[in-house]
Write a protein that holds these residues in place. Structure first.
Motif, PDB file in Angstrom:
ATOM      1  N   TYR A 197       0.425 -23.996  27.076  1.00  0.00           N
ATOM      2  CA  TYR A 197      -0.440 -23.132  26.273  1.00  0.00           C
ATOM      3  C   TYR A 197      -1.908 -23.494  26.498  1.00  0.00           C
ATOM      4  CZ  TYR A 197      -2.470 -20.772  22.224  1.00  0.00           C
ATOM      5  OH  TYR A 197      -3.234 -19.970  21.414  1.00  0.00           O
ATOM      6  N   SER A 220      -0.521 -16.717  26.425  1.00  0.00           N
ATOM      7  CA  SER A 220      -0.403 -18.168  26.572  1.00  0.00           C
ATOM      8  C   SER A 220       0.850 -18.683  25.870  1.00  0.00           C
ATOM      9  CB  SER A 220      -1.646 -18.859  25.999  1.00  0.00           C
ATOM     10  OG  SER A 220      -2.820 -18.407  26.622  1.00  0.00           O
ATOM     11  N   ALA A 221       1.124 -18.180  24.679  1.00  0.00           N
ATOM     12  CA  ALA A 221       2.285 -18.630  23.912  1.00  0.00           C
ATOM     13  C   ALA A 221       3.590 -18.201  24.566  1.00  0.00           C
ATOM     14  CB  ALA A 221       2.196 -18.085  22.484  1.00  0.00           C
ATOM     15  N   ALA A 224       4.231 -20.430  27.467  1.00  0.00           N
ATOM     16  CA  ALA A 224       4.613 -21.752  26.966  1.00  0.00           C
ATOM     17  C   ALA A 224       6.072 -21.774  26.521  1.00  0.00           C
ATOM     18  CB  ALA A 224       3.702 -22.157  25.808  1.00  0.00           C
ATOM     19  N   ASN A 284       6.605 -19.531  19.411  1.00  0.00           N
ATOM     20  CA  ASN A 284       5.280 -19.897  19.898  1.00  0.00           C
ATOM     21  C   ASN A 284       4.247 -18.829  19.578  1.00  0.00           C
ATOM     22  OD1 ASN A 284       4.850 -22.430  21.846  1.00  0.00           O
ATOM     23  ND2 ASN A 284       6.979 -21.804  21.980  1.00  0.00           N
TER      24      ASN A 284
END
Length: 309
Positions: A197, A220-221, A224, A284
């Motif tokens: 992330y 990003s999450a 991740a 996430n």
């Protein structure tokens, strides 16, 4: 860095600590049924039927959820939720809330933070979090899995009763059962989740692909969550099996892994992969978006307290 608020001020360690725990609870409330389905799929294959054949009750993520609702009612999807919230308030607060502080510790205050520094910070906060929160994780897993022992017999009547029963029947060590595989898992999870992330968000912002807002956090999450699932699934399955096992069923976490490999083959280590991915990805997204908003709200509140006029 993970979760900076869009102001000149940097969130304090206390804001990050509390915000991470609260965001973890929100994410758990949204994604908990997927986590329960993951646990049921992971422990599937341990038991045998009357003829000695392995029992496979569940098929796929949504098949598992449908079967549970049909056989046990909708509330079964939230078995162990109280322990899960206990876990998030202690676990997420440490592993996520202290991540930036650990990065600064290992970098000795330098602005040039390397991948090695991020990995060290992730491993450290992951191990610290497990040490603190392991009893809550044991109870959560036991509740999520307990329907497998029969429709009428339940291992525990309530969350606090479960803590007491495990301590009485298995000793205090029973509450920390599976700590080593859980530390291993969460070192991997923390590194894969937070570092992925962190790095992806930094690259997106550095290359001006997006601004520091919801689409950036979502992308990003999601990345991740996918990376974390691939890395952590084998250890996660062993952790779940070992923590849910009866006394003497497995000699150790390594013994559990060897038994799984011998009896079920290497694919056993990726049982429940799809619910794990769905859960980690969605968890996430919800957690990081909530975390950013909670921190901003807490900082605004803190500023209004310090400057009421």
């Amino acid at each position: 860095m993970v979760g900076f608020a869009p102001t000149d001020a940097t969130p304090s360690a206390a804001v990050k600590f509390f915000g991470a725990g609260l965001a973890g609870c929100i994410a758990d409330l949204v994604t908990y049924p997927l986590d329960t389905a993951k646990v049921r799929l992971q422990i599937q294959g341990e038991s045998k039927g009357p003829m000695g054949n392995k029992m496979f009750q569940y098929r796929g993520v949504f098949g598992t959820i449908t079967t549970m609702v049909k056989d046990e009612g909708p509330r079964s999807l939230y078995n162990g939720l109280v322990a899960g919230l206990h876990r998030q308030m202690s676990f997420s607060s440490v592993r996520i809330g202290l991540y930036d502080s650990m990065k600064q510790f290992y970098s000795q205050g330098s602005d040039n933070i390397t991948i090695t520094t991020r990995l060290l910070a992730g491993c450290t906060t992951g191990a610290m979090a497990v040490t603190v929160a392991q009893p809550t994780d044991v109870v959560k897993v036991r509740f999520q899995a307990q329907a497998r022992s029969g429709n009428s017999i339940k291992r525990y009547s309530g969350t606090m009763s479960a803590y007491k029963t495990i301590a009485r029947d298995e000793g205090i060590r029973g509450l920390w059962k599976g700590t080593i595989p859980n530390i291993t898992r969460n070192a991997i999870v923390n590194c894969a989740e937070l570092v992925t992330y962190d790095v992806i968000k930094e690259l997106i912002l550095k290359n001006e692909l997006m601004t520091d807002n919801l689409p950036c956090h979502f992308t990003s999450a999601f990345a991740a969550g996918f990376c974390t699932t691939i890395c952590a699934s084998p250890v996660d399955v062993v952790k779940t099996r070992f923590m849910n096992s009866t006394p003497g069923q497995y000699s150790s976490a390594l013994g559990c892994a060897f038994t799984m490999l011998t009896n079920e083959g290497p694919t056993a280590f990726y049982k429940g992969f799809m619910p794990s991915f769905l859960r980690l990805g969605s968890w996430n997204i919800v957690m990081f978006v909530s975390y950013e908003q909670i921190k901003r709200g807490l900082m605004r509140a803190q500023q209004s307290w310090e400057s009421p006029f």
